[in-house]
Design a protein around this motif. Structure first.
Motif, PDB file in Angstrom:
ATOM      1  N   THR A   1     -45.840 -10.144 -75.389  1.00  0.00           N
ATOM      2  CA  THR A   1     -47.204 -10.575 -75.051  1.00  0.00           C
ATOM      3  C   THR A   1     -48.221  -9.492 -75.395  1.00  0.00           C
ATOM      4  OG1 THR A   1     -46.932  -9.782 -72.787  1.00  0.00           O
ATOM      5  CG2 THR A   1     -46.424 -12.110 -73.223  1.00  0.00           C
ATOM      6  N   LEU A   2     -47.788  -8.460 -76.050  1.00  0.00           N
ATOM      7  CA  LEU A   2     -48.685  -7.394 -76.496  1.00  0.00           C
ATOM      8  C   LEU A   2     -48.780  -7.433 -78.015  1.00  0.00           C
ATOM      9  CD1 LEU A   2     -47.503  -4.432 -74.225  1.00  0.00           C
ATOM     10  CD2 LEU A   2     -49.468  -5.945 -73.874  1.00  0.00           C
ATOM     11  N   CYS A   3     -49.980  -7.550 -78.513  1.00  0.00           N
ATOM     12  CA  CYS A   3     -50.203  -7.517 -79.962  1.00  0.00           C
ATOM     13  C   CYS A   3     -51.548  -6.848 -80.203  1.00  0.00           C
ATOM     14  CB  CYS A   3     -50.198  -8.928 -80.550  1.00  0.00           C
ATOM     15  SG  CYS A   3     -50.530  -8.967 -82.334  1.00  0.00           S
ATOM     16  N   ALA A   4     -51.515  -5.679 -80.778  1.00  0.00           N
ATOM     17  CA  ALA A   4     -52.759  -4.949 -81.042  1.00  0.00           C
ATOM     18  C   ALA A   4     -53.627  -5.754 -82.003  1.00  0.00           C
ATOM     19  CB  ALA A   4     -52.455  -3.579 -81.627  1.00  0.00           C
ATOM     20  N   ALA A   5     -54.902  -5.844 -81.688  1.00  0.00           N
ATOM     21  CA  ALA A   5     -55.837  -6.571 -82.547  1.00  0.00           C
ATOM     22  C   ALA A   5     -56.146  -5.759 -83.792  1.00  0.00           C
ATOM     23  CB  ALA A   5     -57.119  -6.871 -81.789  1.00  0.00           C
ATOM     24  N   GLU A   6     -56.063  -6.391 -84.938  1.00  0.00           N
ATOM     25  CA  GLU A   6     -56.380  -5.742 -86.204  1.00  0.00           C
ATOM     26  C   GLU A   6     -57.871  -5.378 -86.242  1.00  0.00           C
ATOM     27  OE1 GLU A   6     -55.347  -4.325 -90.022  1.00  0.00           O
ATOM     28  OE2 GLU A   6     -53.996  -5.306 -88.593  1.00  0.00           O
ATOM     29  N   GLU A   7     -58.163  -4.164 -86.645  1.00  0.00           N
ATOM     30  CA  GLU A   7     -59.567  -3.778 -86.779  1.00  0.00           C
ATOM     31  C   GLU A   7     -60.137  -4.450 -88.024  1.00  0.00           C
ATOM     32  OE1 GLU A   7     -61.651   0.315 -85.960  1.00  0.00           O
ATOM     33  OE2 GLU A   7     -61.065   0.261 -88.072  1.00  0.00           O
ATOM     34  N   MET A   8     -61.223  -5.197 -87.831  1.00  0.00           N
ATOM     35  CA  MET A   8     -61.817  -5.959 -88.920  1.00  0.00           C
ATOM     36  C   MET A   8     -63.217  -5.452 -89.229  1.00  0.00           C
ATOM     37  SD  MET A   8     -59.376  -8.115 -89.474  1.00  0.00           S
ATOM     38  CE  MET A   8     -60.079  -9.399 -90.509  1.00  0.00           C
ATOM     39  N   ASP A   9     -63.514  -5.357 -90.514  1.00  0.00           N
ATOM     40  CA  ASP A   9     -64.883  -5.048 -90.919  1.00  0.00           C
ATOM     41  C   ASP A   9     -65.759  -6.263 -90.610  1.00  0.00           C
ATOM     42  OD1 ASP A   9     -66.619  -3.097 -92.758  1.00  0.00           O
ATOM     43  OD2 ASP A   9     -67.111  -5.164 -93.285  1.00  0.00           O
ATOM     44  N   SER A  10     -66.990  -6.009 -90.304  1.00  0.00           N
ATOM     45  CA  SER A  10     -67.918  -7.092 -89.981  1.00  0.00           C
ATOM     46  C   SER A  10     -67.945  -8.163 -91.064  1.00  0.00           C
ATOM     47  CB  SER A  10     -69.325  -6.530 -89.778  1.00  0.00           C
ATOM     48  OG  SER A  10     -70.230  -7.550 -89.446  1.00  0.00           O
ATOM     49  N   GLU A  11     -67.771  -7.771 -92.325  1.00  0.00           N
ATOM     50  CA  GLU A  11     -67.844  -8.727 -93.429  1.00  0.00           C
ATOM     51  C   GLU A  11     -66.486  -9.190 -93.925  1.00  0.00           C
ATOM     52  OE1 GLU A  11     -70.295 -10.492 -94.790  1.00  0.00           O
ATOM     53  OE2 GLU A  11     -71.579  -9.713 -93.196  1.00  0.00           O
TER      54      GLU A  11
END
Length: 633
Positions: A230-240
């Motif tokens: 139940t743990l999944c680090a959120a991918e860092e996304m560029d605004s665009e």
């Protein structure tokens, strides 16, 4: 995030947003969690169809939808699912439970080597797993592309080709009204012509329907998520970075893949939801749209969850098991915000007022309309019978390409005027132009609706074909975004959408909006719904052709036609006299409920051999009926 209380505050906020647009949008964006702050607010050039917002900003939309709310109130209900069959169990997910399920499925996708930037096509019924799949894609940076689970295999195939999706997520079947609709079988047919780029098909067991199985490609949802963390680090996304692709029908050629990106869409989805509906912490928000359309993206999933409210997801149809279904669901769940389409309103209005009287609707605080301009009769019925003449009715105007609502009354803040989408939201700068592109500055006029300054969720491109984006939206009037709609602005500055530009009929030099004509026809006591198109007329330039669905059988069509024209002339004037007329049992509609006037126009013109593709219509059989009646005229 901006909160307003009265019209004076709206006027001040609007003026500030026009005078200081970058400062205004910074204030809205600061409501979110960013892992890195932007270094430039906006960069844009409408001549090249280039727009970027919150440049170099880093975030993940699911952190703002789920994590930050689960930390504060983990037990609060995030999602309520109401099944098609009212005897079945309702499912509810708290913010923590929804985060856990999203993380499990996100980890399952990663196990299948789905990574940031991969396209995932989702072809599912309205079950919670659809929402979970959407958010799981966003969690790991995969680009989701939801396709309405009623589209044909050919339509699905076309969207797969265009997006080059790596994975398809579907269900065995769709439980809709009294019907059981195969879903996996449609996917199998769409993939039968190769498409080697599709590596996996994930199947959710929704109806225990027996399905064909490809052991090298197909996976059961429940088997994939079993044992996942139940743990999944959120991918860092560029605004665009791309968040999703959503296909919308083009007037010609293949469907257009409208692209929305992570940062700007996130900011505007929450901003527009909160400003239009004015939600509070305890609200139960029900948008009746399908998540296969932009309305479902923005106002079932993202807008409500970003705002931390409870969103209701409905699997069924308005008239099953009977036309009281919507009203019973409102009572059952104490719905406070209800957002639906004029098509549904007209159908339920025709069913009779007694269905509305079987349920307690006192929980409602705001009602809304979306999808097309709402006609006066439906507006009045909706306001009186559902809103009891007291609560705000927000008649919203926006498009797939805009990402969120642009023009609308703000519940309890601005006034409402039947058939008017009203005033633009702060930050939105609409203008009216004439056919030469010259701005019409005075009020009490009509023209072509354009927007002269970008907003955060404006379309970025059409997937794989940026020139098509430029040609479609930015070439008609260089330097402006052209909506494709005609509009009227009243003396106080409210906007009324009068239909697509090709849905405006020029009769002897007089521009008549199809919506206005249909509104007049629909006021006849024996009319359920109508559609009006133009056709070549050797004296007037264009004549008016009316297709009408009667409430009861028409014994004397000629007399009915005379009564319709009396109604038109009474409502609009002598110039609005219809030249031709057809009584029909239905109108060709897209899956989102919009009338396909292109087909009606072709029939009215007698061009029966060039109707184009009708396979993606909700009711393609109605086209055969209309053609048959035309040939007998």
């Amino acid at each position: 995030m901006l909160r307003l209380h009265n019209f004076e505050e709206y006027q001040k906020a609007y003026q500030y947003s026009i005078d200081h647009p970058e400062s205004f949008w910074i204030e809205q964006a600061e409501s979110f969690r960013w892992s890195a702050r932007w270094n430039k607010v906006v960069e844009w050039d409408f001549y090249s169809a280039h727009t970027r917002w919150f440049l170099q900003g880093k975030t993940n939309i699911t952190i703002n939808c789920l994590d930050r709310h689960a930390e504060i109130h983990p037990e609060k209900t995030a999602l309520i699912w109401e099944p098609n069959d009212p005897s079945k169990d309702v499912r509810k997910y708290s913010y923590q439970e929804l985060l856990d399920e999203v993380s499990r499925f996100a980890n399952a996708l990663k196990q299948l080597n789905v990574a940031k930037g991969d396209r995932v096509l989702i072809y599912m019924p309205m079950v919670p797993e659809l929402t979970i799949a959407v958010l799981a894609c966003a969690r790991i940076g995969a680009v989701h592309s939801v396709v309405f689970a009623g589209f044909s295999a050919t339509s699905l195939h076309d969207r797969l080709i265009d997006s080059a999706a790596k994975v398809v997520i579907c269900a065995d079947a769709n439980d809709r009204g009294p019907k059981l609709i195969p879903v996996k079988a449609v996917v199998d047919e769409a993939l039968s012509q190769g498409l080697e780029f599709v590596k996996q098909v994930i199947v959710y067991n929704n109806c225990d329907l027996s399905v064909t199985w490809n052991h090298e490609r197909d996976y059961w949802w429940h088997e994939l998520v079993k044992g996942q963390s139940t743990l999944c680090a959120a991918e860092e996304m560029d605004s665009e970075d791309l968040l999703f692709i959503l296909y919308t029908s083009g007037s010609t050629g293949k469907p257009k893949g409208v692209v929305h990106t992570c940062g700007g869409y996130m900011v505007y989805a929450m901003y527009s939801f909160q400003l239009v509906f004015q939600p509070s912490e305890d609200d139960i928000h029900w948008c009746t749209a399908d998540i296969g359309w932009i309305t479902g993206h923005s106002y079932i999933i993202y807008g409500p969850l970003l705002s931390g409210v409870t969103t209701l997801m409905f699997e069924g149809v308005p008239t099953y098991p009977d036309p009281s279904r919507f009203w019973q669901v409102i009572e059952k769940h104490n719905v406070t915000i209800f957002y639906t389409a004029p098509t549904a309103i007209r159908a339920l209005m025709a069913a009779g007022d007694h269905y509305t009287e079987q349920a307690d609707l006192t929980s409602l605080r705001v009602i809304g309309s979306v999808g097309e301009p709402i006609n006066s009769e439906a507006w009045q019925w909706y306001h009186e019978k559902i809103g009891k003449g007291k609560i705000p009715l927000v008649d919203t105007w926006w498009q797939t390409e805009t990402g969120g609502i642009l023009i609308s009354p703000l519940a309890g803040v601005t006034d409402q005027k039947p058939c008017y989408a009203s005033y633009p939201l702060p930050g939105i700068q609409p203008i009216l132009v004439d056919s030469a592109g010259t701005e019409i500055t005075e009020n009490g006029v009509e023209g072509l609706l354009c927007i002269k300054y970008p907003w955060p969720s404006i379309i970025r491109t059409t997937y794989g074909d940026h020139e098509r984006c430029r040609q479609t939206y930015f070439s008609s009037f260089p330097g402006l975004y052209f909506t494709g709609d005609g509009a009227r602005r009243d003396p106080e500055g409210r906007y009324r959408i009068i239909g697509r530009v090709d849905d405006v009929i020029n009769v002897s030099g007089h521009r008549l909006g199809t919506g206005e004509l249909e509104n007049a026809i629909n006021e006849h006591p024996n009319v359920v719904e109508s559609a009006v198109v133009g056709f070549p007329h050797n004296i007037k330039g264009q004549g008016i052709y009316a297709y009408v669905i009667p409430m009861q059988n028409v014994d004397d069509p000629n007399q009915f036609f005379k009564e319709i024209n009396t109604q038109l002339v009474k409502s609009i004037g002598g110039i609005a006299h219809a030249d031709k007329f057809m009584v029909v049992t239905g109108l060709p509609k897209t899956r989102s409920g919009k009338i396909m006037r292109r087909i009606l126009r072709k029939v009215a013109e007698g061009d029966l051999l060039n109707l184009g593709d009708t396979s993606t219509l909700l009711n393609p059989e109605i086209v055969d009926e209309i053609i048959s009646k035309y040939n007998r005229q």
